[in-house]
Scaffold this motif. Structure first.
Motif, mmCIF file in Angstrom:
data_model
loop_
_atom_site.group_PDB
_atom_site.id
_atom_site.type_symbol
_atom_site.label_atom_id
_atom_site.label_comp_id
_atom_site.label_asym_id
_atom_site.label_seq_id
_atom_site.Cartn_x
_atom_site.Cartn_y
_atom_site.Cartn_z
ATOM 1 N N VAL A 1 13.161 4.029 -15.348
ATOM 2 C CA VAL A 1 12.261 4.383 -14.173
ATOM 3 C C VAL A 1 13.009 4.384 -12.861
ATOM 4 N N LEU A 2 12.305 5.022 -11.948
ATOM 5 C CA LEU A 2 12.974 5.117 -10.521
ATOM 6 C C LEU A 2 11.914 4.757 -9.437
ATOM 7 N N LEU A 3 12.274 4.427 -8.157
ATOM 8 C CA LEU A 3 11.394 4.313 -7.241
ATOM 9 C C LEU A 3 11.472 5.375 -6.184
ATOM 10 N N ASP A 4 10.263 5.711 -5.753
ATOM 11 C CA ASP A 4 10.328 7.022 -4.683
ATOM 12 C C ASP A 4 8.797 6.734 -4.248
ATOM 13 N N VAL A 5 8.433 7.661 -3.481
ATOM 14 C CA VAL A 5 7.320 7.862 -2.549
ATOM 15 C C VAL A 5 6.118 7.622 -3.574
ATOM 16 N N ARG A 6 6.178 8.198 -4.694
ATOM 17 C CA ARG A 6 4.821 8.101 -5.624
ATOM 18 C C ARG A 6 4.724 6.664 -6.117
ATOM 19 N N GLY A 7 5.919 5.763 -6.133
ATOM 20 C CA GLY A 7 5.811 4.590 -6.621
ATOM 21 C C GLY A 7 6.873 4.549 -7.763
ATOM 22 N N VAL A 8 6.630 3.959 -9.004
ATOM 23 C CA VAL A 8 7.523 3.827 -9.903
ATOM 24 C C VAL A 8 7.196 4.635 -10.845
ATOM 25 N N SER A 9 8.245 5.665 -11.360
ATOM 26 C CA SER A 9 7.842 6.563 -12.177
ATOM 27 C C SER A 9 8.999 6.698 -13.444
ATOM 28 N N MET A 10 8.843 7.475 -14.312
ATOM 29 C CA MET A 10 9.502 7.798 -15.517
ATOM 30 C C MET A 10 10.723 8.401 -15.106
#
Length: 222
Positions: free
Chosen positions: A181-190
């Protein structure tokens, strides 16, 4: 110092290297840590330092030269400082810092530090300061840019801890491994499927209404 080096027909950088002190002459104690020599080396390498005697390089009537300087900054090394960085239920990131904003832009720079460490937009950062009842003790006294040097490391460390906590919490909600997973403006995503994600607000709500991470500035070595 440069003028002294010129009189000695010595490279000003070499003169400084030979005279790096290891003892605090006022306290008469050895420095707990001093990296001035490494700073000289890194700067010389980045700049392409190659000393030339004064007035030895000319372009017509124009003399060209380079100089060298070093200064100590009053950041009070190892002064105790603590900061908190929180993920709120509305998806924003709140910084709690015990400082007083006196026009130096402290609230802005700490928001920038947290945003950079988290890898999130600055627009998501909010700062909370000036209230001794709801903020940690971040600095003994707020004055000029010294505040950034003292409190900044604590903010960055707290933001780093929060980033780790968000990734781990998001991975649990997505039933995925932390590495996927990674963290960005969308939140945590696959990492391989960005459409499969969980928002920061959802992560905060699933963790009892928010995630609070605190950190302190580095301590002096024993």
């Amino acid at each position: 110092v440069d003028e002294l080096a010129h009189l000695l027909h010595m490279d000003p950088l070499e003169l400084r290297r030979r005279n790096i002190g290891s003892i605090d002459v006022l306290a008469e104690l050895p420095y707990a840590g001093k990296e001035l020599g490494r700073c000289y080396d890194a700067g010389a390498e980045a700049f392409g330092w190659a000393w030339r005697p004064p007035r030895s390089v000319r372009d017509g009537d124009i003399a060209r030269g380079i100089g060298l300087g070093a200064a100590a900054y009053d950041a009070t090394l190892y002064e105790a400082s603590r900061a908190e960085v929180n993920c709120l239920v509305d998806g924003r990131i709140e910084l709690r810092i015990g400082v007083t904003e006196i026009g130096c832009g402290a609230d802005t720079i700490f928001a920038q530090i947290a945003a950079e460490e988290l890898g999130l937009p600055l627009a998501l950062m909010v700062t909370h300061f000036g209230d001794t009842g709801t903020t940690p003790r971040s600095i003994d006294s707020t004055n000029h840019s010294r505040t950034t040097a003292v409190v900044g490391p604590a903010v960055r460390s707290a933001a780093h801890t929060l980033r780790t906590a968000l990734l781990e919490a998001g991975a649990r909600l997505l039933q995925a491994d932390r590495e996927d997973v990674l963290l960005d403006v969308r939140g945590v995503s696959m990492r391989w499927d960005p459409f499969r994600s969980v928002s920061l607000a959802s992560i905060a709500e699933s963790n009892g209404g928010g995630i609070v991470c605190a950190a302190e500035r580095e301590r002096a070595p024993d």
